[in-house]
Design a protein around this motif. Sequence first.
Motif, PDB file in Angstrom:
ATOM      1  N   UNK A  78      35.876 -39.175  41.806  1.00 54.23           N
ATOM      2  CA  UNK A  78      36.775 -38.884  40.600  1.00 54.23           C
ATOM      3  C   UNK A  78      37.379 -37.572  41.180  1.00 54.23           C
ATOM      4  N   UNK A  79      36.677 -36.691  41.830  1.00 56.66           N
ATOM      5  CA  UNK A  79      37.398 -35.395  42.256  1.00 56.66           C
ATOM      6  C   UNK A  79      38.346 -35.525  43.074  1.00 56.66           C
ATOM      7  N   UNK A  80      38.376 -36.463  43.926  1.00 62.26           N
ATOM      8  CA  UNK A  80      39.262 -36.846  44.980  1.00 62.26           C
ATOM      9  C   UNK A  80      40.850 -37.152  44.161  1.00 62.26           C
ATOM     10  N   UNK A  92      40.717 -34.674  31.762  1.00 64.98           N
ATOM     11  CA  UNK A  92      40.790 -35.720  32.897  1.00 64.98           C
ATOM     12  C   UNK A  92      41.540 -36.991  32.719  1.00 64.98           C
ATOM     13  N   UNK A  93      41.731 -37.479  31.524  1.00 68.02           N
ATOM     14  CA  UNK A  93      42.394 -38.538  31.335  1.00 68.02           C
ATOM     15  C   UNK A  93      43.882 -38.253  31.456  1.00 68.02           C
ATOM     16  N   UNK A  94      44.391 -36.986  31.114  1.00 68.30           N
ATOM     17  CA  UNK A  94      45.840 -36.610  31.382  1.00 68.30           C
ATOM     18  C   UNK A  94      46.049 -36.485  32.977  1.00 68.30           C
ATOM     19  N   UNK A 141      32.002 -43.123  33.395  1.00 73.63           N
ATOM     20  CA  UNK A 141      30.834 -43.299  34.293  1.00 73.63           C
ATOM     21  C   UNK A 141      30.720 -42.167  35.311  1.00 73.63           C
ATOM     22  N   UNK A 142      31.860 -41.507  35.643  1.00 77.77           N
ATOM     23  CA  UNK A 142      32.040 -40.553  36.636  1.00 77.77           C
ATOM     24  C   UNK A 142      31.821 -39.029  36.082  1.00 77.77           C
TER      25      UNK A 142
END
Length: 145
Positions: A78-80, A92-94, A141-142
């Motif tokens: 997810x960091x990518x 995170x969603x934004x 999950x991430x």
Amino acid sequence: MAKKTAKKAAPKKAAKKAAPKKAAKKAAPKKAAPKKAAKKAAPKKAAPKKAAKKATKAKTKRTPNAAFMKPMKISDTLAAVVGNKPLPRTEVVKALWAYIKKHKLQDPKEKRNINADAHLQKVFGGKKTVSMFEMTKLVSKHLSN
């Protein structure tokens, strides 16, 4: 024979009485129409009061739920997409939506679906198309404390 004429006279009187009743029924709907107009006029007067109440509620600021504002650790996959520093769930969603809009990954016909590129496909567990509602489930999950 007088009785027979009397009987004939009685039905005529009844018939005459029936006609005015019909006229009264026709006159009643005309009276009902102005009542409806009066009812419609009353809510218009009440509308400014509601607007005033909403303005007073807007002055008090809502406090966000602390669980949503807590920074979460982000997995490498997810960091990518989002970045590797800890972010709250809402941010995170934004950031995901910013990435989706930037790379034009939202399906043009079915706007609820997201067409994943190589980075997002890893986040979504190998799925090429994901609905926006399913996306938040897969992203959670991430995230970890």
